[in-house]
Design an enzyme around this catalytic site. Structure first.
Site, mmCIF file in Angstrom:
data_model
loop_
_atom_site.group_PDB
_atom_site.id
_atom_site.type_symbol
_atom_site.label_atom_id
_atom_site.label_comp_id
_atom_site.label_asym_id
_atom_site.label_seq_id
_atom_site.Cartn_x
_atom_site.Cartn_y
_atom_site.Cartn_z
ATOM 1 N N SER A 1 1.462 0.280 -0.456
ATOM 2 C CA SER A 1 1.087 0.281 0.942
ATOM 3 C C SER A 1 2.220 0.869 1.774
ATOM 4 O O SER A 1 2.673 1.963 1.512
ATOM 5 C CB SER A 1 0.753 -1.162 1.330
ATOM 6 O OG SER A 1 -0.140 -1.206 2.377
ATOM 7 N N ASP B 1 -10.148 2.205 -0.292
ATOM 8 C CA ASP B 1 -9.061 1.349 0.185
ATOM 9 C C ASP B 1 -9.220 1.136 1.692
ATOM 10 O O ASP B 1 -9.353 2.101 2.445
ATOM 11 C CB ASP B 1 -7.715 2.016 -0.108
ATOM 12 C CG ASP B 1 -6.523 1.097 0.098
ATOM 13 O OD1 ASP B 1 -6.456 0.444 1.151
ATOM 14 O OD2 ASP B 1 -5.655 1.038 -0.786
ATOM 15 N N HIS C 1 -7.400 -2.848 -1.777
ATOM 16 C CA HIS C 1 -6.146 -2.220 -1.383
ATOM 17 C C HIS C 1 -5.184 -2.162 -2.558
ATOM 18 O O HIS C 1 -4.842 -3.190 -3.137
ATOM 19 C CB HIS C 1 -5.541 -3.042 -0.233
ATOM 20 C CG HIS C 1 -4.300 -2.454 0.357
ATOM 21 N ND1 HIS C 1 -4.119 -1.099 0.510
ATOM 22 C CD2 HIS C 1 -3.171 -3.035 0.828
ATOM 23 C CE1 HIS C 1 -2.944 -0.886 1.064
ATOM 24 N NE2 HIS C 1 -2.343 -2.042 1.256
#
Length: 514
Positions: free
Chosen positions: A228, A455, A483
């Site tokens: 991320s 995502d 995610h």
């Protein structure tokens, strides 16, 4: 809720799905097996940094079985290396064997604001694949401003409770003014409580800290798994130190070339994609709280629910009521992992029946609020890093009003709220030091970029873009929901990443897994 680049996975999903928030081996750019540490390296243009690169860590038992802790020193301001220092929390789990130790594997779970030390001790140090843990010391450092590393502080628990309940879809001038005032109060609280560190928590500074740690650990090159926001941190490291890149996995990638406005709008579209996947699953079930019709009808039902709790908040069994802001946060929290969808269905059904505790619990997990009413510093650090890294999305509230239609086009369900959420950096007391730009990292060893097609927080095209920007980027695709991809149940993804980490060989560019 400031969703911009709050790129993380909830603790519940992490525990349930084993997400490697950050995250396939002796290649030419990777750290080779060794018995003696290479000499530490430091930037020749800044000899005053030598004392940091040559410091010795004093490892100690940190009260968590299998883990050691230490404190890393770094300059508060890299432009003034003889000035004040910042102390950074570091933890490690030693390589378990068998097999020769390759080196250190640094992990970061994203955020910005997520505790890397907490992630290491709670999951990565015990949950990463055994062959990886056998060959690497698993290491984490809380970035400056985060958790145990000179944490940014802004609001008290009660103040934060109030802040999270402010209406983020203002209907009139009074509500616009109230939201603006909330953002201003938040920023003022950060300046009052953390003014000294606030200008020095950028991603560039965190990446420079990682290079100090790399040298202190005795690694000639950095091996790293970042998820991320951790992908932006890793890509920034590669840009600053391309010759020191070893094996970098960037999972759930960000696109550093985008402005704050475009990042917000793109992420809004990502949450819409995730919601539509949730809705498609939900409407096939007879107990779906959004009906059993079409995905579009489920979206309309969701929007109506948000309007209803905006007009009349739902009780939760405690002092806080479930209004639109907390309800939206709870729904978004469940978008990060499809394993949370059953919990979301139940929470929505309860809320429609007049009981909001289920959605409140999801929102609290997202904000990292404890049962005693205290908050981790996640949201404080998140804003502090974001507002330094890029110029603000808007100049004023009037600019948000102009942007709302484009956000609603990106997401009819979440658009308006996420458009207004990006107003927070407009009032930030520390001026931005970063700017959007492409990262090429010329000369770096092969870097593995991982993207998930649906995502919610890091849209797939961001991974495509980053892999294209990086001169040595290789794209690995997971066709699925949720995610990030590593550790989510795909043997194809896990094997590709493990092979890269252990042997230095990335998969073929464009490889796809499901």
């Amino acid at each position: 809720m400031d969703s911009r680049r709050l790129l993380r996975t909830t603790a519940t999903a992490l525990a349930a799905a084993g997400l490697i928030l950050s995250g396939c081996s002796g290649g030419s750019g990777a750290a080779a097996p060794r018995t003696a540490a290479p000499a530490p390296s430091f930037a020749p243009e800044a000899p005053k940094l030598k004392k940091y690169y040559e410091q010795k860590l004093k490892w100690r038992d940190c009260g968590v079985e299998g883990f050691q802790c230490a404190t890393l020193r770094a300059p508060l301001d890299y432009a003034k290396p003889d000035g004040e220092e910042v102390e950074l929390a570091v933890s490690r789990a030693r390589a378990t064997g068998p097999g020769k130790r390759i080196g250190s594997l640094l992990v970061n779970p994203g955020g910005p604001g997520g505790s890397a030390v907490g992630y290491l001790q709670g999951y990565a140090g015990i949950g990463y694949p055994a062959p990886v843990r056998a060959r690497y010391d698993m290491v984490a450092v809380d970035p400056r401003g985060v958790a145990r590393s000179a944490p940014v502080e802004c609001l008290t628990g009660p103040q934060m409770d109030t802040y999270t309940q402010v209406d983020q879809t203002p209907d009139d001038t009074a509500e616009v003014n109230a939201l603006s005032a909330a953002f201003k109060d938040f920023a003022a609280g950060c300046e009052k409580r953390s003014g000294k560190v606030l200008p020095h928590v950028s991603t560039v500074e965190a990446a420079r800290d990682m290079d100090v740690l790399r040298a202190v650990l005795g690694d000639g090159k950095l091996t790293y798994v970042g998820a991320s926001y951790g992908t932006f941190l890793g890509a920034t490291y590669a840009e600053l130190f391309p010759d020191r890149v070893g094996r970098l996995v960037l999972d759930g990638a960000m696109d550093p070339s985008l402005s704050a406005l475009d990042l917000n709008r793109d992420q809004t579209g990502g949450f819409e994609t995730a919601f539509r996947a949730f809705a498609a699953d939900c409407v096939r079930k007879p107990d779906c709280p959004l009906g059993t019709g079409s995905v579009a009808a489920a979206g309309e039902a969701m929007k109506k629910f948000f309007r209803d709790v905006d007009a009349k908040p739902v009780p939760t069994g405690e002092g806080r009521e479930l209004g639109e802001s907390l309800a939206t946060t709870g729904v978004i929290a469940a978008m990060y992992d499809e394993g949370a969808w059953p919990q979301l269905r139940e929470a929505l059904a309860q809320a429609r029946g007049g009981e909001g505790s289920g959605l409140l619990a999801l929102a609290d997990s997202y904000y990292e609020r404890e049962t005693d009413g205290t908050y981790a510093n996640l949201m404080f650090a998140n804003a502090a890093v974001n507002c330094l890294d890029l110029p603000p999305a808007y100049r004023d509230a009037a600019a948000v009003e102009k942007a709302v239609p484009s956000f609603e086009k990106a997401s009819p369900v979440f658009g308006a709220g996420l458009a207004w959420a990006a107003l927070n950096c407009t009032y930030w007391p520390a001026p931005p030091t970063g700017r959007p730009h492409r990262i090429t990292a010329e000369g770096a060893a092969p870097i593995l970029v991982v993207g998930t097609t649906r995502d919610p927080a890091t849209p797939y095209h961001w991974a495509q873009s980053l892999a294209d920007q990086l001169s040595s980027g290789t794209l690995l695709t997971y066709e699925g929901d949720g995610h990030t991809a590593y550790g989510r149940g795909s043997d194809c993804i896990d094997t590709a990443i493990n092979t890269y980490l252990l042997e230095g060989t990335p998969p073929a560019d464009g490889k796809r897994c499901s």
